[in-house]
Design a protein around this motif. Structure first.
Motif, PDB file in Angstrom:
ATOM      1  N   GLY A 190      40.037  26.596  38.554  1.00  0.00           N
ATOM      2  CA  GLY A 190      39.072  25.866  37.729  1.00  0.00           C
ATOM      3  C   GLY A 190      39.786  24.932  36.758  1.00  0.00           C
TER       4      GLY A 190
ATOM      5  N   VAL B 201      39.204  24.714  33.703  1.00  0.00           N
ATOM      6  CA  VAL B 201      39.540  25.694  32.663  1.00  0.00           C
ATOM      7  C   VAL B 201      39.487  27.063  33.329  1.00  0.00           C
ATOM      8  N   ASP B 202      40.559  27.844  33.209  1.00  0.00           N
ATOM      9  CA  ASP B 202      40.568  29.230  33.682  1.00  0.00           C
ATOM     10  C   ASP B 202      39.892  30.031  32.564  1.00  0.00           C
ATOM     11  N   TRP B 203      38.633  30.423  32.808  1.00  0.00           N
ATOM     12  CA  TRP B 203      37.834  31.018  31.724  1.00  0.00           C
ATOM     13  C   TRP B 203      38.355  32.364  31.262  1.00  0.00           C
TER      14      TRP B 203
ATOM     15  N   SER C 108      42.039  44.865  37.129  1.00  0.00           N
ATOM     16  CA  SER C 108      41.380  44.090  38.192  1.00  0.00           C
ATOM     17  C   SER C 108      41.737  42.618  38.143  1.00  0.00           C
TER      18      SER C 108
ATOM     19  N   LEU D 282      38.579  39.522  33.064  1.00  0.00           N
ATOM     20  CA  LEU D 282      38.543  39.648  31.615  1.00  0.00           C
ATOM     21  C   LEU D 282      37.606  40.817  31.292  1.00  0.00           C
TER      22      LEU D 282
ATOM     23  N   ARG E  76      29.699  36.791  33.042  1.00  0.00           N
ATOM     24  CA  ARG E  76      30.077  35.476  33.567  1.00  0.00           C
ATOM     25  C   ARG E  76      30.497  34.646  32.375  1.00  0.00           C
ATOM     26  N   LEU E  77      31.611  33.935  32.562  1.00  0.00           N
ATOM     27  CA  LEU E  77      32.196  33.170  31.467  1.00  0.00           C
ATOM     28  C   LEU E  77      31.915  31.687  31.653  1.00  0.00           C
TER      29      LEU E  77
ATOM     30  N   LYS F 158      44.164  37.112  46.876  1.00  0.00           N
ATOM     31  CA  LYS F 158      42.994  36.223  46.874  1.00  0.00           C
ATOM     32  C   LYS F 158      42.423  36.034  48.272  1.00  0.00           C
TER      33      LYS F 158
ATOM     34  N   CYS G 270      30.431  40.467  47.183  1.00  0.00           N
ATOM     35  CA  CYS G 270      31.038  41.711  46.702  1.00  0.00           C
ATOM     36  C   CYS G 270      31.125  41.678  45.183  1.00  0.00           C
TER      37      CYS G 270
HETATM   38  C1  B12 Z   1      39.005  30.740  42.178  1.00  0.00           C
HETATM   39  C2  B12 Z   1      38.242  31.926  41.637  1.00  0.00           C
HETATM   40  C3  B12 Z   1      38.261  33.098  42.370  1.00  0.00           C
HETATM   41  C4  B12 Z   1      39.211  33.305  43.540  1.00  0.00           C
HETATM   42  C5  B12 Z   1      40.625  33.536  43.003  1.00  0.00           C
HETATM   43  C6  B12 Z   1      40.638  34.459  41.767  1.00  0.00           C
HETATM   44  C7  B12 Z   1      41.835  34.260  40.861  1.00  0.00           C
HETATM   45  N1  B12 Z   1      42.445  35.367  40.495  1.00  0.00           N
HETATM   46  O1  B12 Z   1      42.170  33.161  40.466  1.00  0.00           O
HETATM   47  C8  B12 Z   1      38.590  34.529  44.262  1.00  0.00           C
HETATM   48  C9  B12 Z   1      37.773  33.999  45.394  1.00  0.00           C
HETATM   49  C10 B12 Z   1      39.559  35.547  44.831  1.00  0.00           C
HETATM   50  C11 B12 Z   1      37.697  35.097  43.156  1.00  0.00           C
HETATM   51  C12 B12 Z   1      37.189  36.368  43.189  1.00  0.00           C
HETATM   52  C13 B12 Z   1      36.349  36.891  42.226  1.00  0.00           C
HETATM   53  N2  B12 Z   1      35.824  36.265  41.182  1.00  0.00           N
HETATM   54 CO1  B12 Z   1      36.344  34.498  40.686  1.00  0.00          CO
HETATM   55  N3  B12 Z   1      36.747  32.845  40.043  1.00  0.00           N
HETATM   56  C14 B12 Z   1      37.533  31.848  40.414  1.00  0.00           C
HETATM   57  C15 B12 Z   1      37.459  30.650  39.463  1.00  0.00           C
HETATM   58  C16 B12 Z   1      36.458  29.659  40.025  1.00  0.00           C
HETATM   59  C17 B12 Z   1      38.780  29.965  39.134  1.00  0.00           C
HETATM   60  C18 B12 Z   1      39.928  30.941  38.777  1.00  0.00           C
HETATM   61  C19 B12 Z   1      41.177  30.205  38.426  1.00  0.00           C
HETATM   62  O2  B12 Z   1      41.154  29.104  37.891  1.00  0.00           O
HETATM   63  N4  B12 Z   1      42.316  30.800  38.698  1.00  0.00           N
HETATM   64  C20 B12 Z   1      43.530  30.162  38.297  1.00  0.00           C
HETATM   65  C21 B12 Z   1      44.733  30.974  38.539  1.00  0.00           C
HETATM   66  C22 B12 Z   1      45.786  30.437  37.619  1.00  0.00           C
HETATM   67  O3  B12 Z   1      44.510  32.336  38.224  1.00  0.00           O
HETATM   68  P1  B12 Z   1      45.520  33.454  38.713  1.00  0.00           P
HETATM   69  O4  B12 Z   1      46.337  32.957  39.843  1.00  0.00           O
HETATM   70  O5  B12 Z   1      44.681  34.687  38.964  1.00  0.00           O
HETATM   71  O6  B12 Z   1      46.446  33.619  37.428  1.00  0.00           O
HETATM   72  C23 B12 Z   1      45.918  34.196  36.252  1.00  0.00           C
HETATM   73  C24 B12 Z   1      45.869  35.686  36.346  1.00  0.00           C
HETATM   74  O7  B12 Z   1      47.061  36.152  36.971  1.00  0.00           O
HETATM   75  C25 B12 Z   1      45.828  36.040  34.886  1.00  0.00           C
HETATM   76  N5  B12 Z   1      46.048  37.477  34.704  1.00  0.00           N
HETATM   77  C26 B12 Z   1      45.474  38.447  35.444  1.00  0.00           C
HETATM   78  N6  B12 Z   1      45.814  39.622  34.956  1.00  0.00           N
HETATM   79  C27 B12 Z   1      46.608  39.433  33.916  1.00  0.00           C
HETATM   80  C28 B12 Z   1      47.190  40.331  33.070  1.00  0.00           C
HETATM   81  C29 B12 Z   1      47.928  39.848  31.996  1.00  0.00           C
HETATM   82  C30 B12 Z   1      48.547  40.831  31.072  1.00  0.00           C
HETATM   83  C31 B12 Z   1      48.081  38.465  31.812  1.00  0.00           C
HETATM   84  C32 B12 Z   1      48.833  37.922  30.673  1.00  0.00           C
HETATM   85  C33 B12 Z   1      47.488  37.555  32.710  1.00  0.00           C
HETATM   86  C34 B12 Z   1      46.756  38.072  33.741  1.00  0.00           C
HETATM   87  O8  B12 Z   1      46.696  35.094  34.249  1.00  0.00           O
HETATM   88  C35 B12 Z   1      46.842  33.936  35.101  1.00  0.00           C
HETATM   89  C36 B12 Z   1      46.515  32.683  34.339  1.00  0.00           C
HETATM   90  O9  B12 Z   1      45.289  32.819  33.660  1.00  0.00           O
HETATM   91  C37 B12 Z   1      36.924  31.355  38.152  1.00  0.00           C
HETATM   92  C38 B12 Z   1      36.118  30.428  37.234  1.00  0.00           C
HETATM   93  C39 B12 Z   1      37.045  29.746  36.256  1.00  0.00           C
HETATM   94  N7  B12 Z   1      36.994  28.440  36.183  1.00  0.00           N
HETATM   95  O10 B12 Z   1      37.805  30.418  35.550  1.00  0.00           O
HETATM   96  C40 B12 Z   1      36.114  32.516  38.727  1.00  0.00           C
HETATM   97  C41 B12 Z   1      36.086  33.829  37.965  1.00  0.00           C
HETATM   98  C42 B12 Z   1      37.501  34.205  37.549  1.00  0.00           C
HETATM   99  N8  B12 Z   1      35.600  34.798  38.979  1.00  0.00           N
HETATM  100  C43 B12 Z   1      34.861  35.693  38.510  1.00  0.00           C
HETATM  101  C44 B12 Z   1      34.373  36.787  39.282  1.00  0.00           C
HETATM  102  C45 B12 Z   1      33.335  37.670  38.611  1.00  0.00           C
HETATM  103  C46 B12 Z   1      34.868  37.043  40.573  1.00  0.00           C
HETATM  104  C47 B12 Z   1      34.538  38.193  41.518  1.00  0.00           C
HETATM  105  C48 B12 Z   1      34.080  39.519  40.931  1.00  0.00           C
HETATM  106  C49 B12 Z   1      33.558  37.750  42.622  1.00  0.00           C
HETATM  107  C50 B12 Z   1      32.120  37.736  42.230  1.00  0.00           C
HETATM  108  N9  B12 Z   1      31.308  38.641  42.731  1.00  0.00           N
HETATM  109  O11 B12 Z   1      31.724  36.896  41.454  1.00  0.00           O
HETATM  110  C51 B12 Z   1      35.898  38.324  42.250  1.00  0.00           C
HETATM  111  C52 B12 Z   1      36.882  39.198  41.443  1.00  0.00           C
HETATM  112  C53 B12 Z   1      38.242  39.251  42.017  1.00  0.00           C
HETATM  113  C54 B12 Z   1      39.257  39.725  40.966  1.00  0.00           C
HETATM  114  N10 B12 Z   1      39.310  41.022  40.728  1.00  0.00           N
HETATM  115  O12 B12 Z   1      39.921  38.896  40.377  1.00  0.00           O
HETATM  116  C55 B12 Z   1      34.595  35.509  37.012  1.00  0.00           C
HETATM  117  C56 B12 Z   1      35.397  36.516  36.187  1.00  0.00           C
HETATM  118  C57 B12 Z   1      34.616  37.115  35.009  1.00  0.00           C
HETATM  119  C58 B12 Z   1      35.510  38.056  34.239  1.00  0.00           C
HETATM  120  N11 B12 Z   1      34.924  39.058  33.623  1.00  0.00           N
HETATM  121  O13 B12 Z   1      36.710  37.892  34.187  1.00  0.00           O
HETATM  122  C59 B12 Z   1      35.038  34.000  36.802  1.00  0.00           C
HETATM  123  C60 B12 Z   1      35.645  33.685  35.453  1.00  0.00           C
HETATM  124  C61 B12 Z   1      33.777  33.147  37.038  1.00  0.00           C
HETATM  125  C62 B12 Z   1      32.905  33.067  35.770  1.00  0.00           C
HETATM  126  N12 B12 Z   1      32.587  31.862  35.341  1.00  0.00           N
HETATM  127  O14 B12 Z   1      32.527  34.056  35.189  1.00  0.00           O
HETATM  128  N13 B12 Z   1      37.487  34.224  42.197  1.00  0.00           N
END
Ligand code: B12
Length: 258
Positions: free
Chosen positions: A113, A115-117, A132, A135, A145-146, A189, A243
């Motif tokens: 995204g 913005v990573d919410w 998981s 957040l 939902r964020l 993912k 899911c």
């Molecule tokens: C692409 C996406 C996905 C992809 C990839 C997820 C991912 N991890 O990026 C897939 C398809 C797998 C997915 C799945 C799901 N998603 Co989604 N997804 C998104 C989306 C659109 C973008 C995410 C993004 O930008 N990722 C960017 C990269 C950089 O993230 P990353 O590689 O994971 O790196 C981060 C993590 O590693 C994180 N991190 C994780 N754990 C830890 C621990 C520590 C200590 C630290 C420091 C960092 C850290 O830090 C990194 C940088 O931020 C967001 C909306 C948004 N704009 O934020 C929703 C979002 C993250 N999804 C959401 C949801 C609910 C889901 C699902 C439950 C599906 C559903 N039924 O809706 C599953 C959950 C899977 C899971 N357990 O993560 C919600 C999460 C709400 C919350 N409470 O957090 C969001 C925010 C949508 C929303 N607007 O509410 N999703």
């Protein structure tokens, strides 16, 4: 300086009871993305709208899908209301998509995204990362939902929580039907996407390719197949998630039943 409490009250009245702020410059997002959306953005306001836990825990996936449509609606209403309010106060402000529309071009392919919410929420202190990768908020767990707003207004940023509300019980990891979670926020993912997007873009593409390649006499029948109807329904509703297991399994913020 804009007061966060006024913004929080607007968000709350639209269905998003958690609201915080962080410095836009501190986001892990590409600065280019932020500058394209709102040149000179100084702050990000992040809000959370809660799911119904009963709907998320339902064995009927359509109940959780319907709830998700509603919750995304609340996050959208709240962020647009905040943006309009900030504009009326003389600031520039843009509501940033909570999930879609999202950059589908390479290399992001809809997986990052603007913005990573979760990152914004953790920075603003409305929750902390869970096992998981979601957040986890104190009040609603990860069942939110964020969404939010980028603005050039100066808003006092919150502080990250001293610790995460995640209790590390591992129930999310155990509940994942595809084995996509391995704890510590690690998410496979591809595995997760295959399950949650079983009626999403990839399914749509596969359906189109199968249709093109099918013998002409089969094509009419295929347009009335279950996947064709399911995809049509998803286009109509805007939902394509299948899911909710990791959100549903979390005990944090679940109201205990008397
Ligand atoms: C692409 C996406 C996905 C992809 C990839 C997820 C991912 N991890 O990026 C897939 C398809 C797998 C997915 C799945 C799901 N998603 Co989604 N997804 C998104 C989306 C659109 C973008 C995410 C993004 O930008 N990722 C960017 C990269 C950089 O993230 P990353 O590689 O994971 O790196 C981060 C993590 O590693 C994180 N991190 C994780 N754990 C830890 C621990 C520590 C200590 C630290 C420091 C960092 C850290 O830090 C990194 C940088 O931020 C967001 C909306 C948004 N704009 O934020 C929703 C979002 C993250 N999804 C959401 C949801 C609910 C889901 C699902 C439950 C599906 C559903 N039924 O809706 C599953 C959950 C899977 C899971 N357990 O993560 C919600 C999460 C709400 C919350 N409470 O957090 C969001 C925010 C949508 C929303 N607007 O509410 N999703």
């Amino acid at each position: 300086m804009v007061s966060l409490s006024e913004l929080a009250e607007i968000a709350r009245s639209c269905g998003a009871p958690l609201c915080g702020a962080a410095r836009a410059g501190g986001l892990s997002a590409d600065r280019e993305d932020i500058e394209r959306i709102l040149p000179g953005a100084l702050s990000v306001v992040v809000l959370a709208a809660p799911h119904s836990r009963s709907a998320l825990e339902s064995r009927d996936v359509q109940a959780a899908q319907y709830d998700t449509i509603h919750v995304y609606g609340e996050a959208a209403r709240a962020s647009h209301a905040l943006a309009r309010w900030l504009e009326r106060k003389g600031h520039r402000a843009v509501a940033v998509p909570a999930f879609i529309p999202i950059d589908m071009s390479p290399p992001k392919h809809g997986m990052k995204g603007a913005v990573d919410w979760r990152d914004a929420g953790a920075m603003a202190g409305i929750g902390g990362y869970g096992e998981s990768g979601l957040l986890v908020t104190q009040r609603f767990g990860p069942a939110v939902r964020l969404g939010g707003v980028l603005t050039d207004a100066v808003i006092a940023p919150g502080d990250p929580l001293p610790g995460t509300p995640c209790t590390r019980c591992n129930r999310c990891v155990e509940a994942c039907p595809t084995g996509a979670l391995s704890g510590g926020g690690m998410v496979d993912k591809k595995k997760c996407g295959e399950m949650i997007f079983s009626g999403g873009y990839r399914a749509w593409r596969k359906f189109l390719l199968d249709l093109i390649e099918a013998p002409p006499e089969k094509r009419r029948e295929m347009t009335a197949s279950q996947i064709s109807l399911e995809l049509w329904q998803n286009f109509m509703t805007g939902n394509y998630y299948y899911c909710f297991a990791c959100q549903a399994a979390c005990p944090v913020g679940r109201v205990s039943r008397a």
